[in-house]
Design a protein around this motif. Structure first.
Motif, mmCIF file in Angstrom:
data_model
loop_
_atom_site.group_PDB
_atom_site.id
_atom_site.type_symbol
_atom_site.label_atom_id
_atom_site.label_comp_id
_atom_site.label_asym_id
_atom_site.label_seq_id
_atom_site.Cartn_x
_atom_site.Cartn_y
_atom_site.Cartn_z
ATOM 1 N N UNK A 223 0.824 -1.207 0.000
ATOM 2 C CA UNK A 223 0.000 0.000 0.000
ATOM 3 C C UNK A 223 0.862 1.263 0.000
ATOM 4 N N UNK A 224 1.996 1.188 0.707
ATOM 5 C CA UNK A 224 2.848 2.353 0.893
ATOM 6 C C UNK A 224 4.273 1.875 1.010
ATOM 7 N N UNK A 225 5.179 2.660 0.487
ATOM 8 C CA UNK A 225 6.569 2.207 0.531
ATOM 9 C C UNK A 225 7.497 3.401 0.483
ATOM 10 N N UNK A 226 7.931 3.832 1.656
ATOM 11 C CA UNK A 226 8.858 4.954 1.720
ATOM 12 C C UNK A 226 10.203 4.474 2.200
ATOM 13 N N UNK A 227 11.131 5.386 2.488
ATOM 14 C CA UNK A 227 12.468 4.990 2.924
ATOM 15 C C UNK A 227 12.517 4.400 4.337
ATOM 16 N N UNK A 228 11.543 4.755 5.208
ATOM 17 C CA UNK A 228 11.606 4.303 6.601
ATOM 18 C C UNK A 228 10.303 3.661 7.060
ATOM 19 N N UNK A 229 9.357 3.536 6.149
ATOM 20 C CA UNK A 229 8.018 3.121 6.559
ATOM 21 C C UNK A 229 7.329 2.462 5.379
ATOM 22 N N UNK A 230 6.639 1.382 5.660
ATOM 23 C CA UNK A 230 5.907 0.733 4.581
ATOM 24 C C UNK A 230 4.643 0.116 5.135
ATOM 25 N N UNK A 231 3.677 -0.046 4.258
ATOM 26 C CA UNK A 231 2.392 -0.577 4.666
ATOM 27 C C UNK A 231 1.947 -1.600 3.633
ATOM 28 N N UNK A 232 1.617 -2.803 4.096
ATOM 29 C CA UNK A 232 1.197 -3.848 3.151
ATOM 30 C C UNK A 232 -0.095 -4.490 3.642
ATOM 31 N N UNK A 233 -0.696 -5.274 2.765
ATOM 32 C CA UNK A 233 -1.848 -6.094 3.152
ATOM 33 C C UNK A 233 -1.376 -7.541 3.184
ATOM 34 N N UNK A 234 -1.616 -8.215 4.316
ATOM 35 C CA UNK A 234 -1.222 -9.615 4.437
ATOM 36 C C UNK A 234 -2.227 -10.492 3.691
#
Length: 571
Positions: A223-234
DNA sequence: GCCGTTTTCGGCCCGACTGTTTTCAGTCG
């Protein structure tokens, strides 16, 4: 109970004010008040009668008046005015992930779109592309968000979320780039059900860790992918998993930030400001931006003059003041539990024999177990007749002769009848070592009737514990509406314990109710209600509820040794 | 709209990521 209604109105007012672009702190005041009122165990009506509304944190003169309006007239003028101005469909639009008040307002002002249905159509036909600041990528995100909204992400039960989180942690912890790793968020606070999973890592290089994270086979989409933070759906349960990475000198501060709760974070940061510091996820900083603490949570708390606050307490329920005055409770732990006082056997609807239950209890290190089968009227669960009770009691007597330092108590989970009497006569009840009483029928009775039934069960001199007092069953039914304060009073006056039922779908009493019960002097029993011996392993879930309720081992009857418990059972 | 060991006025936690626009607003946690 009017609380739910007041909370809902305040939440809606908050959303509508936000849509109007009102002062953000005014918006927050309503939202904050809604959350506080939703959590109250006492009916706002009763508090209002005492004239004590403004004593509630976050409720001032104005909101107290509005609560009184709602009590007497079912609504308040501001709400009615706002409803005329703002279509109710816009509140629905706000629930689409990624859509906030600004975007919803922009879309509505330009297109008059006021429902998710219309928005989906406008997005798919690219009508939205005519709006300022909305281009292809935003339209795709809106379509995706609508999809999530329509699927309706259910909260995931604590043990399931822990298992999924464990898979992520196991997949990442051995990477050479990863130093420390921890689950954070509401799962670390051990909430009974969670909406996402938060994982914190201290490591380097961060980009490499993010790369590994998003391509794990247990990840369905990013969902989101930055240099220090990411968000995914399992893949499993479609639950969102948020990963945050920091340098190791910030791990403690980041763990604090990422564990929350949000309200707790705000209070803690305000406390830092009062000390002349700034607290963020990188550490505690003085006026010259010098880092004073951040490597561990402990050093941050110490710098702020607080005792360590266990994650389960971080809900802004007074824990910060208690930590400053060194009055935090010593929370009950799983290892304090000496036995399980509510398990079933094959005598009624259980799948394990008494001997199997007892073996499991001993394997868990318990000193005792109470086998409580259903009572005669509950035919669907094979409730026991007098003859069967006799047979069961004989079996337990024989088994107990074999044990050293362990004891099976012969118990029952007796039905509370519609009139408040119990499903066995007194002369039968008094033969049991332990009596658990519970409502299993007539769940649709009025609040008054249900309360009266449970209160009379508390008063019964042979009843020791009221099982799953509110009847909540996640995914199946809400808690039934009872006057818990009356129940607490009766339980305290007649020394009847209330149960925290550890069954994952129940967790009943919940944390706020158990906390209120403790304040009223009620004893608690933390039981598993197992119908198969493996289910006894769920005790930790109930203990977590107890910890979130500020319980110590002195509040919990099954933390007593056997002798002390037997004495307590004499009432 | 709330709140007070600086305050009854003037504050109100703090930062990452995204998308769109060229420096930032919106959303989220």
């Amino acid at each position: 109970m009017l609380n739910k209604k007041v909370a809902e109105i305040f939440q809606n007012i908050s959303s509508m004010l936000a849509l109007k672009g009102e002062n953000h702190f005014r918006v927050r005041a309503y939202e904050h008040a809604a959350g506080i009122i939703e959590d109250l165990t006492e009916d706002v009506k009763d508090i209002a009668q005492r004239g004590a509304l403004t004593e509630i944190e976050g409720i001032g003169k104005d909101l107290a008046e509005k609560i009184n309006d709602i009590i007497t007239g079912d609504t308040t003028a501001l709400y009615e005015d706002l409803k005329k101005e703002i279509p109710s469909g816009l509140l629905e639009l706000l629930r689409v992930p990624g859509l906030g008040p600004k975007t919803v307002k922009l879309i509505y002002d330009r297109t008059k779109i006021d429902s998710v249905e219309k928005l989906e159509k406008a997005a798919k036909t690219r009508q939205l592309a005519e709006l300022p600041g909305i281009r292809e990528k935003t339209i795709e995100n809106i379509i995706h968000g609508i999809g999530i909204y329509q699927r309706g992400q259910e909260a995931v039960l604590n043990p399931v979320a822990h298992r999924i989180a464990g898979q992520f942690v196991d997949s990442l912890k051995n990477l050479k780039e990863v130093g420390q790793i921890s689950v954070a968020g509401s799962l670390r606070r051990e909430k009974g059900a969670v909406r996402d999973i938060d994982i914190l890592i201290a490591g380097n290089p961060m980009q490499k860790i993010i790369d590994e994270f998003v391509k794990l086979p247990i990840v369905k989409e990013t969902r989101e992918r930055g240099p220090a933070k990411s968000s995914v759906i399992a893949r499993e349960n479609n639950i969102q998993v948020d990963l945050r990475i920091v340098e190791k000198q910030s791990f403690g501060a980041a763990l604090l930030y990422f564990t929350g709760s949000k309200e707790f974070n705000i209070k803690l940061r305000e406390s830092a400001i009062a000390h002349g510091y700034k607290l963020n996820e990188y550490g505690v900083f003085d006026g010259k931006e010098k880092c004073l603490a951040g490597k561990t949570e402990e050093e941050v708390f110490a710098l702020l003059g607080m005792d360590y606050i266990p994650p389960e307490l971080r809900e802004d329920r007074g824990e910060i003041d208690a930590a400053i005055s060194h009055n935090l409770p010593r929370l009950v732990e799983l290892s304090d539990i000496k036995g399980d006082l509510h398990v079933h056997s094959t005598y009624s609807d259980g799948l394990s024999t008494i001997e199997e239950d007892a073996a499991q209890a001993q394997a868990l290190g318990y000193r005792y177990i109470a086998v409580c089968d259903h009572s005669q009227s509950l035919h669907i669960a094979k409730g026991l007749s007098r003859n069967e009770i006799h047979k069961k009691s004989e079996e337990i007597r024989a088994l107990n002769k074999k044990y050293n330092n362990f004891r099976i108590l012969c118990g029952t989970e007796v039905d509370i009848n519609n009139d408040g009497s119990l499903d066995y006569p007194d002369e039968t009840l008094k033969e049991f070592d332990l009596v658990v009483a519970a409502v299993h029928s007539g769940l649709r009775q009025s609040k008054k009737q249900l309360t009266k039934r449970i209160v009379s069960a508390c008063k019964n001199k042979y009843a020791h514990i009221i099982a799953h007092p509110t009847g909540k069953l996640a995914g199946q039914r809400d808690a039934y509406d009872i006057d818990l304060n009356e129940v607490f009073k009766a339980a305290a006056d007649y020394n009847t314990a209330l149960e925290i039922n550890s069954y994952p779908q129940r967790l009943d009493l919940n944390d706020t109710n158990a906390m209120a019960a403790k304040k009223r002097g009620v004893k608690i029993a933390i039981d598993t209600d197992s119908h198969q011996f493996r289910q006894m392993e769920a005790m930790g879930l109930g203990v977590n509820v107890g910890r979130r309720a500020w319980l110590t081992k002195n509040d919990v009857i099954n933390c007593m040794g056997l002798e002390e418990l037997m004495k307590w059972l004499e009432k």
